[in-house]
Design a protein around this motif. Sequence first.
Motif, mmCIF file in Angstrom:
data_model
loop_
_atom_site.group_PDB
_atom_site.id
_atom_site.type_symbol
_atom_site.label_atom_id
_atom_site.label_comp_id
_atom_site.label_asym_id
_atom_site.label_seq_id
_atom_site.Cartn_x
_atom_site.Cartn_y
_atom_site.Cartn_z
ATOM 1 N N THR A 119 0.846 -1.195 0.000
ATOM 2 C CA THR A 119 0.000 0.000 0.000
ATOM 3 C C THR A 119 0.880 1.243 0.000
ATOM 4 O OG1 THR A 119 -1.686 -1.187 1.231
ATOM 5 C CG2 THR A 119 -1.836 1.207 1.238
ATOM 6 N N THR A 120 0.474 2.279 -0.710
ATOM 7 C CA THR A 120 1.294 3.488 -0.828
ATOM 8 C C THR A 120 0.503 4.734 -0.436
ATOM 9 O OG1 THR A 120 0.721 3.905 -3.153
ATOM 10 C CG2 THR A 120 2.569 2.413 -2.719
ATOM 11 N N ALA A 121 1.242 5.789 -0.209
ATOM 12 C CA ALA A 121 0.660 7.106 0.064
ATOM 13 C C ALA A 121 1.550 8.156 -0.602
ATOM 14 C CB ALA A 121 0.546 7.352 1.564
ATOM 15 N N SER A 122 1.057 9.387 -0.657
ATOM 16 C CA SER A 122 1.793 10.471 -1.314
ATOM 17 C C SER A 122 2.091 11.607 -0.347
ATOM 18 C CB SER A 122 1.000 11.012 -2.510
ATOM 19 O OG SER A 122 0.843 10.026 -3.501
ATOM 20 N N TYR A 123 3.134 12.340 -0.660
ATOM 21 C CA TYR A 123 3.583 13.446 0.188
ATOM 22 C C TYR A 123 4.219 14.499 -0.714
ATOM 23 C CZ TYR A 123 6.591 15.859 3.643
ATOM 24 O OH TYR A 123 7.230 16.787 4.428
ATOM 25 N N THR A 124 3.813 15.745 -0.580
ATOM 26 C CA THR A 124 4.386 16.836 -1.365
ATOM 27 C C THR A 124 5.622 17.379 -0.665
ATOM 28 O OG1 THR A 124 2.203 17.444 -2.224
ATOM 29 C CG2 THR A 124 3.950 19.093 -2.391
ATOM 30 N N VAL A 125 6.726 17.452 -1.387
ATOM 31 C CA VAL A 125 7.982 17.930 -0.801
ATOM 32 C C VAL A 125 7.841 19.401 -0.440
ATOM 33 C CG1 VAL A 125 10.441 18.306 -1.182
ATOM 34 C CG2 VAL A 125 9.324 16.270 -2.134
ATOM 35 N N PRO A 126 8.065 19.757 0.819
ATOM 36 C CA PRO A 126 8.022 21.174 1.189
ATOM 37 C C PRO A 126 9.340 21.864 0.790
ATOM 38 C CG PRO A 126 8.523 19.854 3.116
ATOM 39 C CD PRO A 126 8.315 18.877 1.976
ATOM 40 N N ASN A 127 9.240 23.018 0.188
ATOM 41 C CA ASN A 127 10.421 23.820 -0.145
ATOM 42 C C ASN A 127 11.481 23.014 -0.906
ATOM 43 O OD1 ASN A 127 9.327 26.036 1.411
ATOM 44 N ND2 ASN A 127 9.987 24.933 3.247
ATOM 45 N N PRO A 128 11.182 22.550 -2.120
ATOM 46 C CA PRO A 128 12.182 21.809 -2.896
ATOM 47 C C PRO A 128 13.464 22.617 -3.039
ATOM 48 C CG PRO A 128 10.041 21.704 -3.965
ATOM 49 C CD PRO A 128 9.916 22.710 -2.853
ATOM 50 N N SER A 129 14.589 21.926 -2.891
ATOM 51 C CA SER A 129 15.888 22.600 -2.925
ATOM 52 C C SER A 129 16.695 22.111 -4.122
ATOM 53 C CB SER A 129 16.661 22.312 -1.631
ATOM 54 O OG SER A 129 17.939 22.889 -1.662
ATOM 55 N N GLY A 130 16.895 22.981 -5.103
ATOM 56 C CA GLY A 130 17.697 22.632 -6.269
ATOM 57 C C GLY A 130 16.891 22.102 -7.431
ATOM 58 N N TYR A 131 15.580 21.995 -7.294
ATOM 59 C CA TYR A 131 14.700 21.555 -8.372
ATOM 60 C C TYR A 131 13.341 22.204 -8.160
ATOM 61 C CZ TYR A 131 13.212 18.277 -4.710
ATOM 62 O OH TYR A 131 12.777 17.733 -3.534
ATOM 63 N N GLY A 132 12.428 22.058 -9.128
ATOM 64 C CA GLY A 132 11.217 22.856 -9.091
ATOM 65 C C GLY A 132 10.151 22.393 -8.135
ATOM 66 N N SER A 133 9.825 21.099 -8.164
ATOM 67 C CA SER A 133 8.748 20.566 -7.324
ATOM 68 C C SER A 133 8.953 19.072 -7.176
ATOM 69 C CB SER A 133 7.378 20.847 -7.954
ATOM 70 O OG SER A 133 7.270 20.212 -9.223
ATOM 71 N N GLY A 134 8.287 18.483 -6.175
ATOM 72 C CA GLY A 134 8.432 17.055 -5.970
ATOM 73 C C GLY A 134 7.233 16.456 -5.253
ATOM 74 N N THR A 135 6.759 15.339 -5.784
ATOM 75 C CA THR A 135 5.713 14.556 -5.130
ATOM 76 C C THR A 135 6.288 13.183 -4.822
ATOM 77 O OG1 THR A 135 3.977 15.724 -6.354
ATOM 78 C CG2 THR A 135 3.394 13.614 -5.319
ATOM 79 N N VAL A 136 6.256 12.791 -3.559
ATOM 80 C CA VAL A 136 6.836 11.521 -3.130
ATOM 81 C C VAL A 136 5.720 10.495 -2.968
ATOM 82 C CG1 VAL A 136 8.233 10.333 -1.414
ATOM 83 C CG2 VAL A 136 8.675 12.737 -1.929
ATOM 84 N N THR A 137 5.898 9.319 -3.565
ATOM 85 C CA THR A 137 5.022 8.175 -3.348
ATOM 86 C C THR A 137 5.837 7.124 -2.618
ATOM 87 O OG1 THR A 137 3.941 8.691 -5.453
ATOM 88 C CG2 THR A 137 3.404 6.585 -4.441
ATOM 89 N N TYR A 138 5.298 6.598 -1.516
ATOM 90 C CA TYR A 138 6.107 5.749 -0.640
ATOM 91 C C TYR A 138 5.258 4.622 -0.054
ATOM 92 C CZ TYR A 138 3.742 8.444 3.002
ATOM 93 O OH TYR A 138 2.800 9.028 3.800
ATOM 94 N N PRO A 139 5.884 3.499 0.328
ATOM 95 C CA PRO A 139 5.139 2.425 0.978
ATOM 96 C C PRO A 139 4.732 2.846 2.384
ATOM 97 C CG PRO A 139 7.239 1.632 0.072
ATOM 98 C CD PRO A 139 7.283 3.126 0.066
ATOM 99 N N THR A 140 3.512 2.504 2.775
ATOM 100 C CA THR A 140 3.067 2.850 4.116
ATOM 101 C C THR A 140 3.506 1.812 5.142
ATOM 102 O OG1 THR A 140 0.945 1.734 3.726
ATOM 103 C CG2 THR A 140 1.057 4.101 3.267
ATOM 104 N N SER A 141 3.969 0.650 4.708
ATOM 105 C CA SER A 141 4.427 -0.387 5.630
ATOM 106 C C SER A 141 5.733 0.027 6.290
ATOM 107 C CB SER A 141 4.603 -1.716 4.896
ATOM 108 O OG SER A 141 5.425 -1.555 3.763
ATOM 109 N N SER A 142 6.067 -0.625 7.409
ATOM 110 C CA SER A 142 7.291 -0.284 8.125
ATOM 111 C C SER A 142 8.501 -0.756 7.338
ATOM 112 C CB SER A 142 7.284 -0.939 9.508
ATOM 113 O OG SER A 142 7.225 -2.352 9.378
ATOM 114 N N GLY A 143 9.659 -0.213 7.680
ATOM 115 C CA GLY A 143 10.899 -0.573 6.996
ATOM 116 C C GLY A 143 11.444 0.609 6.217
ATOM 117 N N SER A 144 12.676 0.471 5.758
ATOM 118 C CA SER A 144 13.292 1.504 4.923
ATOM 119 C C SER A 144 13.554 0.928 3.539
ATOM 120 C CB SER A 144 14.585 2.015 5.561
ATOM 121 O OG SER A 144 15.534 0.973 5.675
ATOM 122 N N TYR A 145 13.578 1.806 2.554
ATOM 123 C CA TYR A 145 13.564 1.374 1.158
ATOM 124 C C TYR A 145 14.536 2.207 0.317
ATOM 125 C CZ TYR A 145 9.173 -0.606 2.836
ATOM 126 O OH TYR A 145 8.229 -1.281 3.560
#
Length: 423
Positions: A181-207
């Motif tokens: 399962t995934t969720a989305s997060y908008t990058v606050p104050n992108p640094s060095g690029y214009g904009s960013g939307t992050v899609t990530y797994p909601t389960s525990s662990g690092s990826y």
Amino acid sequence: MTALIALATTLGLALALLTAAAPPAAAADLLSQGRPATSSSTENTSTPASAAVDGNTGTRWGSTFSDPQWLSVDLGATATISQVVLRWEAAYARAFQIQTSTNGTAWTTIHSTMTGTGGVQTLDVNGNGRYVRMLGTQRGTTYGYSLFEFQVYGSGGGTPPGNGIPDPTATSLETANGPLTTASYTVPNPSGYGSGTVTYPTSSGSYPSVVLMPGYQGTQQNLQWLAPRLASWGFVVVNVGTNTLTDDPESRGRQISAAGTQLIALGNAAGNPLSGKVNGTLGAVGHSMGGGGVMAALRDDSRFRAGVPTAPYHPNANFSSVTEPTFFLTCQSDSVAHGNTYAVPWYNSMSQAEKLYIEVPGDHLCPMTGSGNKAKQGKWIVSFLSLWLRADTRFGPFLCGPVRDPDKNNTSLVTRWMDTCAF
């Protein structure tokens, strides 16, 4: 006397049999590889903290040239620590401590020395903690501290990268969404690029993390189809918008690096949905000039461990120095960036890299959202990045060998296929 000798022999044999039958002690697990790592400083952008826990002895963490310095790894949960292996580059620590912590703030020393030797040091220790760090207090050279690998062994710890991802099948890989399962997060104050939307797994662990970069005049919509697909197979994906729509490939390469840097920082910071989910391993996918940007990032930023340039465009560029695994996806009827003009010469020049080249029917837009065979493209891209960013060999057969042959030999699906199999 004869009876005593016989008794001793019998007892010795029985003891030997008991010893042979006793189960071996459980081997300690490598807990640190692929986990989030931080440090007091870095020598430059090519020597990040993550390089010391990536399992690659060809990369390294390096600090600035001063005392003290530290390198810390987050195991994801409290673990029992039994051994630490330090694989030093020439710049080693003469005096250092190995410390553990439950919160990353208060530290307990479990090993200390004033006579470090450098090289490969294997330390048997006894401690508990979620965080483990090397605290260097006296350098062995005039340079900083530099580790090819910082390996922590024990039991417990957080969810290993890739854990919980079921065995892939052709059917599961060709669906629009994977098992997580995934969720989305908008990058606050992108640094060095214009904009960013992050899609990530909601389960525990690092990826592992993947940066998506659009092409000329493109936006996040260009590769929007790929973000949830990758995330649902165990990646943290940032879909990037550029500073301007006309940024050239070199600029796009720098923006890919900047997006990777910010993604790692978000993973190491508290108070956001990505905290603890980013393990520091980076990859990139780009289209057209964004594909040229992927090649520039692979050439210039050693943190990027694999790339997928699609219909890539970058005039007068030399990428023969790229050594990281690269998957070129091109379009047979591309009048803008035909593979024969760009991708094929780059592929042929990269003599030290694992490579995959697949040409499919379609024009320059074939890798973009709404175009091309996304079931097959998604299967190949997910498999390639799972293999090279997560070392998940379960995905290899979909790219090498009999399992992939129905795709490779289908001339209505693939018009050209080259690779460096077996990998």
